[in-house]
Design a protein around this motif. Structure first.
Motif, PDB file in Angstrom:
ATOM      1  N   GLN A   1       4.057  -2.444   2.564  1.00 55.53           N
ATOM      2  CA  GLN A   1       4.811  -3.586   1.609  1.00 55.53           C
ATOM      3  C   GLN A   1       3.991  -3.955   0.986  1.00 55.53           C
ATOM      4  O   GLN A   1       2.801  -4.290   0.681  1.00 55.53           O
ATOM      5  CB  GLN A   1       4.679  -4.743   3.597  1.00 55.53           C
ATOM      6  N   PRO A   2       5.153  -5.235   0.122  1.00 55.60           N
ATOM      7  CA  PRO A   2       3.663  -5.386  -0.795  1.00 55.60           C
ATOM      8  C   PRO A   2       2.392  -5.993  -0.232  1.00 55.60           C
ATOM      9  O   PRO A   2       2.566  -7.479   0.194  1.00 55.60           O
ATOM     10  CB  PRO A   2       5.052  -6.572  -1.640  1.00 55.60           C
ATOM     11  N   GLY A   3       1.506  -6.338  -1.083  1.00 53.59           N
ATOM     12  CA  GLY A   3       0.691  -7.265  -0.102  1.00 53.59           C
ATOM     13  C   GLY A   3      -0.720  -6.230   0.348  1.00 53.59           C
ATOM     14  O   GLY A   3      -1.343  -7.160   0.559  1.00 53.59           O
TER      15      GLY A   3
ATOM     16  N   ASP B   1      -2.275   0.543 -12.133  1.00 54.09           N
ATOM     17  CA  ASP B   1      -1.322  -0.519 -11.899  1.00 54.09           C
ATOM     18  C   ASP B   1      -0.468  -0.095 -12.293  1.00 54.09           C
ATOM     19  O   ASP B   1       0.724  -1.711 -11.826  1.00 54.09           O
ATOM     20  CB  ASP B   1      -2.202  -1.073 -13.157  1.00 54.09           C
ATOM     21  N   ASP B   2       0.772   0.195 -12.293  1.00 48.49           N
ATOM     22  CA  ASP B   2       1.682   0.988 -12.596  1.00 48.49           C
ATOM     23  C   ASP B   2       2.458   1.353 -11.693  1.00 48.49           C
ATOM     24  O   ASP B   2       3.541   1.096 -11.388  1.00 48.49           O
ATOM     25  CB  ASP B   2       2.100   2.205 -13.587  1.00 48.49           C
ATOM     26  N   ILE B   3       1.635   1.585 -10.715  1.00 43.12           N
ATOM     27  CA  ILE B   3       2.548   2.432  -9.340  1.00 43.12           C
ATOM     28  C   ILE B   3       2.151   1.952  -8.212  1.00 43.12           C
ATOM     29  O   ILE B   3       3.333   1.936  -7.086  1.00 43.12           O
ATOM     30  CB  ILE B   3       1.781   3.933  -9.142  1.00 43.12           C
ATOM     31  N   SER B   4       1.561   0.932  -8.581  1.00 44.87           N
ATOM     32  CA  SER B   4       0.865  -0.243  -7.787  1.00 44.87           C
ATOM     33  C   SER B   4       0.514  -1.798  -7.920  1.00 44.87           C
ATOM     34  O   SER B   4      -0.022  -2.573  -7.857  1.00 44.87           O
ATOM     35  CB  SER B   4      -0.070   0.030  -6.624  1.00 44.87           C
ATOM     36  N   PRO B   5       1.933  -2.463  -8.341  1.00 43.04           N
ATOM     37  CA  PRO B   5       2.156  -3.552  -8.616  1.00 43.04           C
ATOM     38  C   PRO B   5       1.510  -4.644  -7.929  1.00 43.04           C
ATOM     39  O   PRO B   5       0.901  -5.500  -8.155  1.00 43.04           O
ATOM     40  CB  PRO B   5       2.617  -3.998 -10.018  1.00 43.04           C
ATOM     41  N   ASP B   6       1.495  -3.873  -7.045  1.00 46.62           N
ATOM     42  CA  ASP B   6       1.824  -5.313  -5.975  1.00 46.62           C
ATOM     43  C   ASP B   6       1.179  -4.989  -4.350  1.00 46.62           C
ATOM     44  O   ASP B   6       1.271  -6.028  -3.474  1.00 46.62           O
ATOM     45  CB  ASP B   6       3.530  -5.484  -5.383  1.00 46.62           C
ATOM     46  N   ASN B   7      -0.048  -4.005  -5.325  1.00 49.53           N
ATOM     47  CA  ASN B   7      -0.873  -3.891  -3.719  1.00 49.53           C
ATOM     48  C   ASN B   7      -2.433  -3.056  -4.409  1.00 49.53           C
ATOM     49  O   ASN B   7      -2.091  -2.870  -5.157  1.00 49.53           O
ATOM     50  CB  ASN B   7       0.008  -2.215  -3.067  1.00 49.53           C
ATOM     51  N   PRO B   8      -3.000  -4.411  -3.500  1.00 49.72           N
ATOM     52  CA  PRO B   8      -4.389  -4.212  -3.631  1.00 49.72           C
ATOM     53  C   PRO B   8      -5.023  -2.714  -3.787  1.00 49.72           C
ATOM     54  O   PRO B   8      -4.159  -2.070  -2.696  1.00 49.72           O
ATOM     55  CB  PRO B   8      -5.267  -4.609  -3.605  1.00 49.72           C
ATOM     56  N   VAL B   9      -5.623  -1.551  -4.826  1.00 45.54           N
ATOM     57  CA  VAL B   9      -6.156  -0.310  -4.428  1.00 45.54           C
ATOM     58  C   VAL B   9      -7.328  -0.088  -4.432  1.00 45.54           C
ATOM     59  O   VAL B   9      -8.129  -0.926  -5.505  1.00 45.54           O
ATOM     60  CB  VAL B   9      -5.459   0.732  -5.333  1.00 45.54           C
ATOM     61  N   TRP B  10      -7.718   0.253  -3.152  1.00 44.98           N
ATOM     62  CA  TRP B  10      -9.427   0.932  -3.884  1.00 44.98           C
ATOM     63  C   TRP B  10      -9.773   2.290  -3.268  1.00 44.98           C
ATOM     64  O   TRP B  10      -9.223   2.555  -1.908  1.00 44.98           O
ATOM     65  CB  TRP B  10     -10.618   0.104  -2.472  1.00 44.98           C
ATOM     66  N   LEU B  11      -9.960   2.339  -4.131  1.00 46.17           N
ATOM     67  CA  LEU B  11     -10.134   4.957  -3.620  1.00 46.17           C
ATOM     68  C   LEU B  11     -12.118   5.184  -4.223  1.00 46.17           C
ATOM     69  O   LEU B  11     -12.388   4.611  -5.072  1.00 46.17           O
ATOM     70  CB  LEU B  11     -10.263   5.493  -4.922  1.00 46.17           C
ATOM     71  N   SER B  12     -12.673   5.479  -3.229  1.00 43.25           N
ATOM     72  CA  SER B  12     -13.917   5.932  -3.218  1.00 43.25           C
ATOM     73  C   SER B  12     -14.060   6.721  -3.653  1.00 43.25           C
ATOM     74  O   SER B  12     -13.395   7.629  -3.025  1.00 43.25           O
ATOM     75  CB  SER B  12     -14.751   4.889  -1.920  1.00 43.25           C
ATOM     76  N   ARG B  13     -15.225   7.393  -4.520  1.00 42.01           N
ATOM     77  CA  ARG B  13     -15.138   8.619  -4.367  1.00 42.01           C
ATOM     78  C   ARG B  13     -16.248   9.643  -2.802  1.00 42.01           C
ATOM     79  O   ARG B  13     -16.564   8.539  -2.179  1.00 42.01           O
ATOM     80  CB  ARG B  13     -16.605   8.834  -5.489  1.00 42.01           C
ATOM     81  N   MET B  14     -16.443  10.811  -3.749  1.00 40.15           N
ATOM     82  CA  MET B  14     -16.657  11.336  -2.310  1.00 40.15           C
ATOM     83  C   MET B  14     -17.826  10.595  -1.609  1.00 40.15           C
ATOM     84  O   MET B  14     -18.297  10.798  -0.262  1.00 40.15           O
ATOM     85  CB  MET B  14     -16.927  12.781  -2.657  1.00 40.15           C
ATOM     86  N   ASP B  15     -19.302  10.162  -2.273  1.00 38.45           N
ATOM     87  CA  ASP B  15     -20.293  10.006  -2.045  1.00 38.45           C
ATOM     88  C   ASP B  15     -20.545   8.769  -1.563  1.00 38.45           C
ATOM     89  O   ASP B  15     -21.546   8.252  -1.388  1.00 38.45           O
ATOM     90  CB  ASP B  15     -21.175  10.384  -3.098  1.00 38.45           C
TER      91      ASP B  15
END
Length: 216
Positions: A137-139, A163-177
């Motif tokens: 859901q958004p948010g 940004d274009d694919i998730s304008p309404d959802n905050p995203v955090w993607l960590s690196r492997m380490d």
């Protein structure tokens, strides 16, 4: 007076029988006093990691080492006058886990997030995040990780990828380490990070230029 030969033969047979019986008698299984268990764990579900017998209900321990695992009847033979018995009341006993720097908890949590291990291109990463956004859901936050620095000519992932694919959802993607991550602009806004934010002590905010604007 010498015994008759028949009597002598009978005595020899009797002596041989006694000797044979003595040899064949089983040795007592009661352990020496210094081999009694310090503790007996009973009435539990003990995982042995042995495919032939994966579970047992009792175990004995001495000096920090397992002496015997099996039924209570077999284990109680190692009980001595000073042995402590612990009733597990059906609880589970597992072998000790040795964490060889695998980030045990984070690794488990990562199983429920966007899996990015093995991603080799920008398009692949974007596709996986886009799929995750459809279920939110958004948010709601999109969390993931496992990517490495092997995107070829695409360079390191950046906010503009997301940004274009998730304008309404905050995203955090960590690196492997776990020592680096990429966030979209909404996540950085929530965190109070913009182009004027100073680098944190011991860290760096990588800034990219897209369309004349500086982004993080």
């Amino acid at each position: 007076m010498p015994l008759p030969s028949a009597a002598q033969s009978a005595l020899v047979v009797a002596a041989v029988a006694i000797a044979t019986a003595t040899v064949l008698l089983p040795f007592p299984r009661t352990p020496p006093r210094d081999r009694f268990a310090d503790m007996v764990l009973a009435n539990g579900t003990i995982y042995t990691a042995d495919p032939a017998r994966p579970f047992a209900d009792a175990m004995s321990v001495r000096g920090g080492r397992v002496l015997r695992v099996g039924t209570y009847e077999s284990v109680k033979e190692l009980k001595g006058p000073r042995t402590r018995e612990l009733n597990l009341s059906g609880n589970v006993v597992l072998p000790g886990f040795i964490d060889s720097h695998v980030h045990f908890i984070d690794g488990g949590l990562q199983l429920a997030r966007v899996p990015l291990r093995g991603v080799r291109s920008k398009d692949d990463l974007v596709a996986r995040v886009k799929e995750a956004v459809r279920d939110k859901q958004p948010g709601q936050w999109i969390l993931g990780g496992g990517w490495n620095d092997d995107f070829g000519g695409d360079g390191l992932p950046a906010a503009v990828w997301l940004d274009d694919i998730s304008p309404d959802n905050p995203v955090w993607l960590s690196r492997m380490d776990g020592h680096m991550g990429v966030a979209n602009s909404l996540a950085m806004k929530i965190a109070g990070i913009d182009k004027n934010t100073n680098d944190p002590i011991g860290g760096t905010i990588i800034r990219t230029t897209e369309g004349g604007n500086t982004t993080n």
